[in-house]
Scaffold this motif. Structure first.
Motif, PDB file in Angstrom:
ATOM      1  N   MET A   1      32.132  37.140  41.680  1.00  0.00           N
ATOM      2  CA  MET A   1      32.497  36.823  40.311  1.00  0.00           C
ATOM      3  C   MET A   1      33.981  36.483  40.261  1.00  0.00           C
ATOM      4  SD  MET A   1      30.913  36.689  37.523  1.00  0.00           S
ATOM      5  CE  MET A   1      31.243  36.425  35.859  1.00  0.00           C
ATOM      6  N   ALA A   2      34.331  35.518  39.457  1.00  0.00           N
ATOM      7  CA  ALA A   2      35.709  35.046  39.387  1.00  0.00           C
ATOM      8  C   ALA A   2      36.592  36.048  38.669  1.00  0.00           C
ATOM      9  CB  ALA A   2      35.760  33.712  38.679  1.00  0.00           C
ATOM     10  N   LYS A   3      37.813  36.162  39.114  1.00  0.00           N
ATOM     11  CA  LYS A   3      38.823  36.994  38.472  1.00  0.00           C
ATOM     12  C   LYS A   3      39.755  36.076  37.690  1.00  0.00           C
ATOM     13  CE  LYS A   3      39.681  40.658  41.733  1.00  0.00           C
ATOM     14  NZ  LYS A   3      40.695  41.101  42.674  1.00  0.00           N
TER      15      LYS A   3
ATOM     16  N   GLU B   1      44.026  34.449  42.129  1.00  0.00           N
ATOM     17  CA  GLU B   1      43.685  34.948  40.805  1.00  0.00           C
ATOM     18  C   GLU B   1      42.365  34.388  40.291  1.00  0.00           C
ATOM     19  OE1 GLU B   1      47.764  35.973  38.603  1.00  0.00           O
ATOM     20  OE2 GLU B   1      47.493  33.833  38.999  1.00  0.00           O
ATOM     21  N   LEU B   2      41.732  33.507  41.066  1.00  0.00           N
ATOM     22  CA  LEU B   2      40.448  32.957  40.652  1.00  0.00           C
ATOM     23  C   LEU B   2      39.297  33.600  41.424  1.00  0.00           C
ATOM     24  CD1 LEU B   2      39.404  30.930  38.614  1.00  0.00           C
ATOM     25  CD2 LEU B   2      39.561  29.163  40.336  1.00  0.00           C
ATOM     26  N   CYS B   3      39.415  33.689  42.745  1.00  0.00           N
ATOM     27  CA  CYS B   3      38.319  34.242  43.556  1.00  0.00           C
ATOM     28  C   CYS B   3      38.645  35.597  44.164  1.00  0.00           C
ATOM     29  CB  CYS B   3      37.908  33.267  44.651  1.00  0.00           C
ATOM     30  SG  CYS B   3      39.101  33.123  46.004  1.00  0.00           S
ATOM     31  N   GLY B   4      39.908  35.988  44.187  1.00  0.00           N
ATOM     32  CA  GLY B   4      40.302  37.278  44.710  1.00  0.00           C
ATOM     33  C   GLY B   4      40.634  37.298  46.188  1.00  0.00           C
TER      34      GLY B   4
ATOM     35  N   ASP C   1      48.142  34.122  52.455  1.00  0.00           N
ATOM     36  CA  ASP C   1      49.593  33.936  52.454  1.00  0.00           C
ATOM     37  C   ASP C   1      49.996  32.641  51.773  1.00  0.00           C
ATOM     38  OD1 ASP C   1      50.087  36.293  53.821  1.00  0.00           O
ATOM     39  OD2 ASP C   1      49.961  35.329  55.788  1.00  0.00           O
ATOM     40  N   SER C   2      49.010  31.830  51.415  1.00  0.00           N
ATOM     41  CA  SER C   2      49.305  30.514  50.862  1.00  0.00           C
ATOM     42  C   SER C   2      48.629  30.353  49.506  1.00  0.00           C
ATOM     43  CB  SER C   2      48.819  29.432  51.826  1.00  0.00           C
ATOM     44  OG  SER C   2      49.034  28.160  51.275  1.00  0.00           O
ATOM     45  N   LEU C   3      49.359  30.645  48.461  1.00  0.00           N
ATOM     46  CA  LEU C   3      48.862  30.450  47.092  1.00  0.00           C
ATOM     47  C   LEU C   3      49.605  29.287  46.459  1.00  0.00           C
ATOM     48  CD1 LEU C   3      48.705  34.134  45.789  1.00  0.00           C
ATOM     49  CD2 LEU C   3      46.809  32.699  46.519  1.00  0.00           C
ATOM     50  N   THR C   4      48.916  28.617  45.568  1.00  0.00           N
ATOM     51  CA  THR C   4      49.546  27.522  44.850  1.00  0.00           C
ATOM     52  C   THR C   4      49.288  27.713  43.363  1.00  0.00           C
ATOM     53  OG1 THR C   4      49.701  25.111  44.672  1.00  0.00           O
ATOM     54  CG2 THR C   4      47.528  25.989  45.034  1.00  0.00           C
ATOM     55  N   GLU C   5      50.204  27.251  42.550  1.00  0.00           N
ATOM     56  CA  GLU C   5      50.059  27.394  41.113  1.00  0.00           C
ATOM     57  C   GLU C   5      49.140  26.302  40.590  1.00  0.00           C
ATOM     58  OE1 GLU C   5      53.697  28.315  39.076  1.00  0.00           O
ATOM     59  OE2 GLU C   5      52.960  27.333  37.259  1.00  0.00           O
ATOM     60  N   ALA C   6      48.191  26.697  39.727  1.00  0.00           N
ATOM     61  CA  ALA C   6      47.224  25.737  39.195  1.00  0.00           C
ATOM     62  C   ALA C   6      46.943  26.060  37.739  1.00  0.00           C
ATOM     63  CB  ALA C   6      45.934  25.794  40.003  1.00  0.00           C
TER      64      ALA C   6
ATOM     65  N   ASN D   1      47.740  31.586  40.111  1.00  0.00           N
ATOM     66  CA  ASN D   1      48.079  31.399  41.511  1.00  0.00           C
ATOM     67  C   ASN D   1      46.765  31.481  42.273  1.00  0.00           C
ATOM     68  OD1 ASN D   1      50.965  31.174  41.434  1.00  0.00           O
ATOM     69  ND2 ASN D   1      50.956  33.294  40.722  1.00  0.00           N
ATOM     70  N   VAL D   2      46.399  30.368  42.933  1.00  0.00           N
ATOM     71  CA  VAL D   2      45.083  30.271  43.551  1.00  0.00           C
ATOM     72  C   VAL D   2      45.196  29.902  45.020  1.00  0.00           C
ATOM     73  CG1 VAL D   2      43.938  29.667  41.386  1.00  0.00           C
ATOM     74  CG2 VAL D   2      44.822  27.858  42.856  1.00  0.00           C
ATOM     75  N   CYS D   3      44.124  30.195  45.756  1.00  0.00           N
ATOM     76  CA  CYS D   3      44.066  29.828  47.169  1.00  0.00           C
ATOM     77  C   CYS D   3      43.758  28.338  47.301  1.00  0.00           C
ATOM     78  CB  CYS D   3      42.988  30.656  47.880  1.00  0.00           C
ATOM     79  SG  CYS D   3      41.308  30.301  47.334  1.00  0.00           S
ATOM     80  N   ARG D   4      43.808  27.862  48.519  1.00  0.00           N
ATOM     81  CA  ARG D   4      43.569  26.444  48.806  1.00  0.00           C
ATOM     82  C   ARG D   4      42.176  26.012  48.338  1.00  0.00           C
ATOM     83  NH1 ARG D   4      45.114  25.530  54.525  1.00  0.00           N
ATOM     84  NH2 ARG D   4      47.163  25.555  53.633  1.00  0.00           N
ATOM     85  N   ASN D   5      41.155  26.881  48.518  1.00  0.00           N
ATOM     86  CA  ASN D   5      39.790  26.535  48.120  1.00  0.00           C
ATOM     87  C   ASN D   5      39.639  26.409  46.613  1.00  0.00           C
ATOM     88  OD1 ASN D   5      38.952  26.522  50.785  1.00  0.00           O
ATOM     89  ND2 ASN D   5      38.270  28.649  50.739  1.00  0.00           N
TER      90      ASN D   5
END
Length: 169
Positions: A1-3, A19-22, A26-31, A39-43
């Motif tokens: 479930m998404a966070k 902050e979307l999938c949990g 080390d690599s988060l990007t602002e979206a 702040n989310v992962c590459r996926n």
């Protein structure tokens, strides 16, 4: 479930949890996802309404980029013409003997539909009629006039496909 973010994150690209999938990374990007800055992962970055790369793509292209694209398009057109220049050299461009008639507004759609109904590929029909495939393509794309297609091509298509392409005077 998404966070979803409550605004208290350790993001900014320095590591932490998406902050979307949990997922911890080390690599988060602002979206921007559904109006929230996360702040989310590459996926999960693909779910962003606007990412940094998308904002960059949407930016106005520079004059240099526009000129480069224009030169590339011109080169493509020149390459396409090179293979079909022989008929101009051999036959010339005497349009007084082969004028393009006034064409009905949907002539390209009519030719395309009739060709497909006959089960013919564009190259096959062009070979059967002894016309350049580029001329047939121009007709199907409603650019017969701009491509300087002769009236004999239109007549051949009308006869072979049993369609009306020209307006009667």
């Amino acid at each position: 479930m998404a966070k979803y973010s409550t605004g208290n994150s350790s993001g900014g690209g320095g590591g932490g949890s998406c902050e979307l999938c949990g997922k911890t990374t080390d690599s988060l990007t602002e979206a921007n996802v559904a109006g929230a800055q996360l702040n989310v992962c590459r996926n999960c970055a693909s779910h962003s309404d606007t990412t940094k790369s998308e904002r960059k793509k949407r930016a106005e292209p520079s004059e240099r980029d526009r000129k480069r694209r224009a030169a590339q398009q011109t080169a493509k057109m020149d390459d396409a013409r090179k293979g079909d220049a022989s008929h101009w050299e051999e036959e010339g461009t005497n349009y007084a003997d082969d004028p393009l008639p006034y064409l009905v507004s949907d002539y390209g759609d009519r030719v395309l539909e009739a060709r497909q109904d006959a089960g013919l590929q564009r190259g096959e029909l062009a070979d059967e009629l002894g016309i350049a495939e580029n001329d047939l393509l121009a007709v199907e794309q409603n650019r017969a006039n701009r491509a300087s297609v002769g009236g004999s091509v239109i007549e051949a298509l009308e006869d072979h496909l049993d369609v009306t392409l020209s307006e009667s005077a």
